[in-house]
Design a protein around this motif. Structure first.
Motif, mmCIF file in Angstrom:
data_model
loop_
_atom_site.group_PDB
_atom_site.id
_atom_site.type_symbol
_atom_site.label_atom_id
_atom_site.label_comp_id
_atom_site.label_asym_id
_atom_site.label_seq_id
_atom_site.Cartn_x
_atom_site.Cartn_y
_atom_site.Cartn_z
ATOM 1 N N ALA A 135 0.851 -1.124 -0.061
ATOM 2 C CA ALA A 135 0.066 0.124 0.053
ATOM 3 C C ALA A 135 0.869 1.338 0.041
ATOM 4 O O ALA A 135 0.642 2.349 -0.633
ATOM 5 C CB ALA A 135 -0.903 0.045 1.216
ATOM 6 N N SER A 136 2.077 1.060 0.887
ATOM 7 C CA SER A 136 2.890 2.224 0.782
ATOM 8 C C SER A 136 4.300 1.803 0.210
ATOM 9 O O SER A 136 4.824 0.850 0.410
ATOM 10 C CB SER A 136 3.151 2.726 2.396
ATOM 11 N N TYR A 155 1.645 7.196 -0.219
ATOM 12 C CA TYR A 155 0.474 6.479 -0.632
ATOM 13 C C TYR A 155 0.007 6.999 -1.872
ATOM 14 O O TYR A 155 0.160 8.206 -2.244
ATOM 15 C CB TYR A 155 -0.734 6.362 0.382
#
Length: 189
Positions: A135-136, A155
């Motif tokens: 996700a990051s 992000y």
């Protein structure tokens, strides 16, 4: 009936004759080209206990607690920065920052740690690059080790697909490095 049959035969033969041609040639493989503007930086100096340089292409949204969101609308990405005052809980803050990064290990192919030390400005921290469909893609933390603690996470507002966002992720990693390198505390330690 016979006329209709003759017309159908002529149309079929004509289609067969005119549809035959040269062998198809495959198109050359194209490469996606993503051009991002040359990064220009300006100093971000708000009513917070720290200062750093940000990309002029970014939009900064400051919150009351000196946390902020640095948005990159053309890349559909944001860097979330959180500020916390240290109250004899530096170990807890460090563990939370590391735990947040390593929560991505299930989707990450690799997590690279790069320590950051700037004793002249009293800034110490860690920069993490996360490769894979996490996700990051980048995270960091900075502290003066006594009073202040800052974390940051990159992000994208899209489903994680590392191959697709890699050029933008690399561009923004450079911005994060600039944030870290230009970071200083306003008050002396």
């Amino acid at each position: 009936m016979r006329v209709l049959r003759n017309i159908l035969v002529l149309v079929t033969l004509g289609t067969l004759l005119f549809s035959c041609g040269d062998d198809p040639i495959p198109k050359p493989q194209g490469e996606l080209r993503l051009d991002y503007p040359q990064a220009n930086y300006k100093s971000l100096s708000e009513q917070c206990p720290y200062v750093f340089d940000t990309n002029t292409e970014a939009e900064v949204k400051l919150k009351d607690d000196c946390s902020m969101v640095i948005e990159y609308p053309q890349m559909n990405a944001s860097i979330f920065i959180t500020y916390k005052k240290v109250h004899k809980d530096l170990d807890v803050l460090l563990n939370d920052a590391q735990k947040l990064t390593y929560e991505h290990v299930a989707k990450a192919d690799n997590i690279t740690e790069q320590p950051f030390v700037n004793p002249r400005e009293g800034v110490y921290g860690m920069f993490y690059t996360i490769s894979g469909n996490a996700a990051s893609n980048s995270q960091f933390y900075l502290t003066d080790s006594t009073s202040h603690f800052v974390t940051g996470s990159l992000y994208f507002k899209a489903k994680p697909n590392y191959d697709s966002i890699l050029p933008a992720a690399v561009y923004l990693e450079n911005d994060i490095r600039k944030i870290m390198e230009s970071f200083s505390w306003k008050e002396a330690n």
